[in-house]
Write an enzyme that holds these catalytic residues in place. Structure first.
Site, short mmCIF file in Angstrom:
data_model
loop_
_atom_site.label_atom_id
_atom_site.label_comp_id
_atom_site.label_asym_id
_atom_site.label_seq_id
_atom_site.Cartn_x
_atom_site.Cartn_y
_atom_site.Cartn_z
CE LYS A 37 47.51 39.36 47.49
NZ LYS A 37 47.16 37.96 47.23
CB SER A 69 54.15 38.15 48.15
OG SER A 69 54.51 37.42 47.01
CG HIS A 101 51.59 41.11 49.33
ND1 HIS A 101 50.96 40.13 50.07
CD2 HIS A 101 51.65 40.63 48.05
CE1 HIS A 101 50.70 39.09 49.31
NE2 HIS A 101 51.10 39.36 48.07
N1 PLP Z 1 49.94 41.00 42.65
C1 PLP Z 1 50.54 40.48 43.75
C2 PLP Z 1 51.82 41.08 44.22
C3 PLP Z 1 49.96 39.39 44.42
O1 PLP Z 1 50.56 38.87 45.50
C4 PLP Z 1 48.74 38.88 43.94
C5 PLP Z 1 48.08 37.72 44.61
O2 PLP Z 1 48.65 36.79 45.05
C6 PLP Z 1 48.15 39.45 42.81
C7 PLP Z 1 48.77 40.51 42.19
C8 PLP Z 1 46.85 38.95 42.29
O3 PLP Z 1 45.83 39.42 43.12
P1 PLP Z 1 44.35 38.82 43.01
O4 PLP Z 1 44.28 37.71 43.99
O5 PLP Z 1 43.45 39.96 43.32
O6 PLP Z 1 44.21 38.35 41.61
#
Ligand code: PLP
Length: 421
Positions: A267, A208, A236
């Protein structure tokens, strides 16, 4: 009315007056916290929150008035967070199934909509089964510990998301960290890990901060050579990468080689909340028995389930939304590159505009907002020192004019601050 009366009774008529805890320990705690907060401010890493007074979408209003701004910093890749059908589905689920379950799944927290959504997620990813969590953070926190023992090994990309790192910390497996997307290093670590019973390679599908995509073909080849499993976090990627938006594994043609996928509903898939693991049925069955964030946390609220379920329906009907996002991403990346900016990553709607200097990233982001473009600057410790950037995120619901206005604003602001040669 009864609620107001009950609150008044509780607070002795005056709602809202906070009461500071008394005693030496509380005073000591307050001093320590204030000093820690001061350190964070002093280090320049304080994160403040802008308050939004409208729905999530390509255009926003901030609390406190002011003109509408164009939003380039949400993970709302497909614009489904405010899609009318998604909102209607949430309202219908709320009406029919209530506000929430007041229970974990295995006591009395499983409704037909939870089972339907799990089945739909598995079908979307072409996997055997799926399990829902309150977030992908929870899915990552609950996965590794449930599966891996001290006899096993996990090999993790050094730039994996914090929730993968925390999930791995919680498990007792042997831990190997390989250099970011470095296949030579991964191979060396896989050789070292041959002594363990089971090897699991864990990587973000798309990263990200850089908008770069894990070399899954090579990872899967190495996994095959050294008899390892592959786990990807697709937060992502789900919904928009690959010809039909299934994610990185589809994009890179390795859907049958990746064993486990964790992803988010918070997302691209409607943006409400929630996460999941999808993969082999016995693994999902085991997670239902052993995964602590699943066992000891409330079920997803029906409205949230309704949003995600409708988002998946829309994506399974057509890939038009994902294609529209890809075209806008391409427009932004090529216009910015032609203007003289360096954009990290390739073909991903996360478009980091690389600036290097932390102060430059911060003042440019502020100047962009003054021109009605909402973007965020990232600097150390979120990204390495000297690699500060402004991260722009493209959505299917941006118009071509929105994209062009963003590029124009970057060009003006970049010239003003000497960021363009
Ligand atoms: N994994 C990644 C790569 C993320 O970017 C995020 C959120 O920013 C998460 C996990 C966590 O996701 P959630 O918002 O559903 O807890």
């Amino acid at each position: 009315m009864w609620r107001v009366a009950a609150v008044r009774a509780l607070w002795g008529g005056g709602v809202g007056a906070p009461r500071a805890a008394s005693g030496a320990a509380a005073a000591q705690l307050r001093r320590r916290l204030e000093s820690e907060l001061e350190d964070i401010r002093g280090a320049g890493t304080w994160k403040s929150e802008r308050v939004i007074a409208s729905r999530q979408g390509p255009r926003l209003r901030l609390a406190g008035g002011g003109a509408e701004i164009i939003n380039f910093c949400a993970n709302n890749y497909l614009g489904l967070s405010s899609h009318p059908e998604v909102i209607r589905a949430a309202a219908e689920a709320l009406e029919k199934f209530g506000a929430g379950l007041s229970s974990v799944r295995f006591i009395c927290g499983t409704q037909s909509i939870h089972k339907d959504l799990e089945e739909k997620i598995a079908r979307f990813h072409q996997r055997e089964d799926a399990i829902l969590y309150a977030s992908c953070f929870d899915a990552n926190a609950g996965f590794f510990e449930a599966l891996l023992t001290p006899e096993d090994a996990v090999l993790s990309d050094e730039l994996n998301h914090a929730s993968i790192i925390d999930g791995i910390r919680l498990c007792k497996a042997n831990k190997y960290r390989y250099k970011h997307m470095d296949m030579q290093d991964l191979e060396a670590k896989l050789k070292e890990a041959q002594k363990h019973r089971l090897r699991l390679v864990a990587t973000d599908g798309a990263f990200s901060m850089d908008g770069d995509i894990a070399p899954l073909r090579e990872i899967c080849q190495l996994a095959q050579k050294y008899n390892a499993l592959v786990f990807i976090d697709e937060c992502h990627a789900t919904g928009f990468l690959g010809p039909s938006g299934r994610g990185t594994d589809e994009l890179l043609g390795v859907m049958d080689k990746v064993t486990i996928i964790n992803s988010t509903l918070g997302k691209a898939l409607g943006g409400a909340a929630g996460g999941y693991t999808t993969g082999p049925k016995p693994l999902i069955d085991l997670l239902r028995q052993r995964s602590r964030p699943y066992l000891f946390s409330n079920s997803l609220p029906p409205a949230v389930v309704g949003c995600a379920s409708k988002a998946l329906d829309l994506l399974m009907e057509s890939n038009a939304i994902a294609q529209s996002m890809a075209a806008k991403t391409q427009r932004f990346r090529s216009k910015m590159t032609a203007a003289g900016f360096t954009i990290s990553g390739k073909d991903h709607p996360i478009c980091p505009v690389m600036l290097g200097d932390a102060r430059l990233a911060s003042v440019m982001a502020e100047d962009m907002l003054n021109r009605g473009i909402y973007v965020i600057g990232f600097s150390y410790p979120v990204v390495p020192k000297g690699k500060a950037r402004i991260r722009v995120q493209i959505s299917a619901v941006h118009s071509d004019e929105d994209i062009d206005r963003c590029v124009e604003a970057f060009t003006e602001v970049g010239r003003k601050h000497g960021a363009l040669s």
